[in-house]
Design a protein around this motif. Structure first.
Motif, PDB file in Angstrom:
ATOM      1  N   ALA A   1      -1.348  -1.613   4.974  1.00  0.00           N
ATOM      2  CA  ALA A   1      -1.107  -2.377   6.205  1.00  0.00           C
ATOM      3  C   ALA A   1       0.365  -2.312   6.600  1.00  0.00           C
ATOM      4  N   ALA A   2       1.259  -2.408   5.618  1.00  0.00           N
ATOM      5  CA  ALA A   2       2.688  -2.349   5.906  1.00  0.00           C
ATOM      6  C   ALA A   2       3.078  -0.975   6.445  1.00  0.00           C
ATOM      7  N   LEU A   3       2.500   0.075   5.874  1.00  0.00           N
ATOM      8  CA  LEU A   3       2.795   1.420   6.354  1.00  0.00           C
ATOM      9  C   LEU A   3       2.259   1.637   7.770  1.00  0.00           C
ATOM     10  N   THR A   4       1.140   0.986   8.077  1.00  0.00           N
ATOM     11  CA  THR A   4       0.601   1.066   9.441  1.00  0.00           C
ATOM     12  C   THR A   4       1.577   0.440  10.434  1.00  0.00           C
ATOM     13  N   GLU A   5       2.145  -0.715  10.054  1.00  0.00           N
ATOM     14  CA  GLU A   5       3.131  -1.366  10.915  1.00  0.00           C
ATOM     15  C   GLU A   5       4.386  -0.503  11.058  1.00  0.00           C
ATOM     16  N   GLN A   6       4.761   0.160   9.968  1.00  0.00           N
ATOM     17  CA  GLN A   6       5.924   1.044  10.021  1.00  0.00           C
ATOM     18  C   GLN A   6       5.680   2.192  11.008  1.00  0.00           C
TER      19      GLN A   6
ATOM     20  N   LYS B   1      -2.999   9.928   7.859  1.00  0.00           N
ATOM     21  CA  LYS B   1      -1.546   9.868   7.893  1.00  0.00           C
ATOM     22  C   LYS B   1      -1.025   8.769   6.970  1.00  0.00           C
ATOM     23  N   ILE B   2      -1.716   7.631   6.969  1.00  0.00           N
ATOM     24  CA  ILE B   2      -1.309   6.511   6.110  1.00  0.00           C
ATOM     25  C   ILE B   2      -1.521   6.865   4.643  1.00  0.00           C
ATOM     26  N   ASP B   3      -2.642   7.566   4.345  1.00  0.00           N
ATOM     27  CA  ASP B   3      -2.894   7.989   2.958  1.00  0.00           C
ATOM     28  C   ASP B   3      -1.763   8.888   2.461  1.00  0.00           C
ATOM     29  N   GLN B   4      -1.334   9.799   3.311  1.00  0.00           N
ATOM     30  CA  GLN B   4      -0.252  10.701   2.924  1.00  0.00           C
ATOM     31  C   GLN B   4       1.047   9.939   2.694  1.00  0.00           C
ATOM     32  N   ALA B   5       1.312   8.967   3.583  1.00  0.00           N
ATOM     33  CA  ALA B   5       2.528   8.164   3.435  1.00  0.00           C
ATOM     34  C   ALA B   5       2.478   7.344   2.157  1.00  0.00           C
ATOM     35  N   LEU B   6       1.279   6.800   1.833  1.00  0.00           N
ATOM     36  CA  LEU B   6       1.123   5.996   0.630  1.00  0.00           C
ATOM     37  C   LEU B   6       1.323   6.838  -0.629  1.00  0.00           C
ATOM     38  N   ALA B   7       0.742   8.048  -0.617  1.00  0.00           N
ATOM     39  CA  ALA B   7       0.886   8.934  -1.767  1.00  0.00           C
ATOM     40  C   ALA B   7       2.353   9.336  -1.962  1.00  0.00           C
ATOM     41  N   LYS B   8       3.025   9.605  -0.846  1.00  0.00           N
ATOM     42  CA  LYS B   8       4.431   9.990  -0.916  1.00  0.00           C
ATOM     43  C   LYS B   8       5.278   8.849  -1.470  1.00  0.00           C
ATOM     44  N   LEU B   9       4.954   7.630  -1.024  1.00  0.00           N
ATOM     45  CA  LEU B   9       5.700   6.470  -1.484  1.00  0.00           C
ATOM     46  C   LEU B   9       5.489   6.226  -2.979  1.00  0.00           C
ATOM     47  N   LYS B  10       4.225   6.394  -3.446  1.00  0.00           N
ATOM     48  CA  LYS B  10       3.932   6.220  -4.868  1.00  0.00           C
ATOM     49  C   LYS B  10       4.708   7.245  -5.711  1.00  0.00           C
ATOM     50  N   ALA B  11       4.707   8.477  -5.210  1.00  0.00           N
ATOM     51  CA  ALA B  11       5.398   9.527  -5.945  1.00  0.00           C
ATOM     52  C   ALA B  11       6.889   9.229  -6.042  1.00  0.00           C
ATOM     53  N   GLN B  12       7.452   8.727  -4.964  1.00  0.00           N
ATOM     54  CA  GLN B  12       8.871   8.382  -4.978  1.00  0.00           C
ATOM     55  C   GLN B  12       9.146   7.262  -5.961  1.00  0.00           C
ATOM     56  N   MET B  13       8.263   6.270  -5.981  1.00  0.00           N
ATOM     57  CA  MET B  13       8.452   5.131  -6.883  1.00  0.00           C
ATOM     58  C   MET B  13       8.278   5.547  -8.341  1.00  0.00           C
TER      59      MET B  13
END
Length: 224
Positions: free
Chosen positions: A89-94, A204-216
């Motif tokens: 949800a936060a990534l959607t708002e972003q 698009k959100i799934d990709q952003a979430l995966a990228k964020l997890k990988a960064q973390m």
């Protein structure tokens, strides 16, 4: 109603021609200068409003950039708490904030183009006004000269020169036409892109979430 009714009328006006046709050229040039000065004030007032609009938009864009970063931080926190639903949800708002920011960039480009046109108008108006004032000074100088020469000719009763001198008394001789046209501009804003399909947005959100997890994960690995 003034001599000029619109900006382009002033720019396209042939001052020499108007003065040649005027019964009282001295009065006519005074009226021209007054009309030009009033128009110049109007254009500068419009420019000031557009500049204010630009500053407001720039502040709005800074707020949107901050919102996008804040939502990304919230998504990171949600992941650390095991709440992927909140992270999505936060990534959607972003994404929404970033999309609005792109539209604001387009609007800013249109405003800057409008300002360029206004700057060009001010320059052309000022040039025309300076030309009119120069003609006014020339007319006054010529009037003084012709009066002096007329007095001399009357004193010496040089009748044969009267006809030639009457031609010289004309305030202005015709000069080459000076014309300028205001570059047309189209400041229309761009059409909004069609709404992204739900499936495409989720991807698009799934990709952003995966990228964020990988960064973390990479960050956590580096801390250990």
């Amino acid at each position: 109603m003034g001599i000029f009714s619109r900006f382009q009328d002033i720019i396209n006006a042939n001052i020499n021609s108007l003065l040649d046709r005027a019964e009282d050229p001295e009065k006519m040039i005074r009226m021209m200068i007054q009309e030009m000065e009033e128009t110049l004030i109007e254009v500068r007032t419009t420019s000031a409003k557009v500049i204010a609009d630009k500053k407001t938009l720039e502040r709005r864009m800074m707020a949107l950039q901050k919102d996008a970063k804040d939502w990304e931080s919230k998504a990171e926190m949600a992941i650390t708490k095991g709440r992927e639903d909140l992270a999505r949800a936060a990534l959607t708002e972003q994404a929404a904030a970033e999309e609005t920011l792109e539209l604001a960039h387009s609007e800013l480009d249109a405003i800057e183009a409008h300002l360029d046109d206004l700057n060009s108008e001010v320059s052309q108006l000022q040039h025309k006004l300076d030309d009119a004032k120069a003609k006014q000074k020339s007319m006054l100088a010529r009037e003084q000269t012709t009066r002096s020469r007329l007095e001399i000719r009357r004193r010496f009763n040089r009748d044969k020169l009267n006809e030639a001198f009457e031609k010289f008394e004309r305030y202005e001789r015709k000069m080459d036409d000076m014309e300028a046209e205001v570059e047309s501009y189209d400041l229309g804003s761009k059409d909004l892109a069609e709404e992204i399909a739900d499936l495409e947005r989720d991807e698009k959100i799934d990709q952003a979430l995966a990228k964020l997890k990988a960064q973390m994960n990479k960050k956590e690995s580096g801390d250990q």
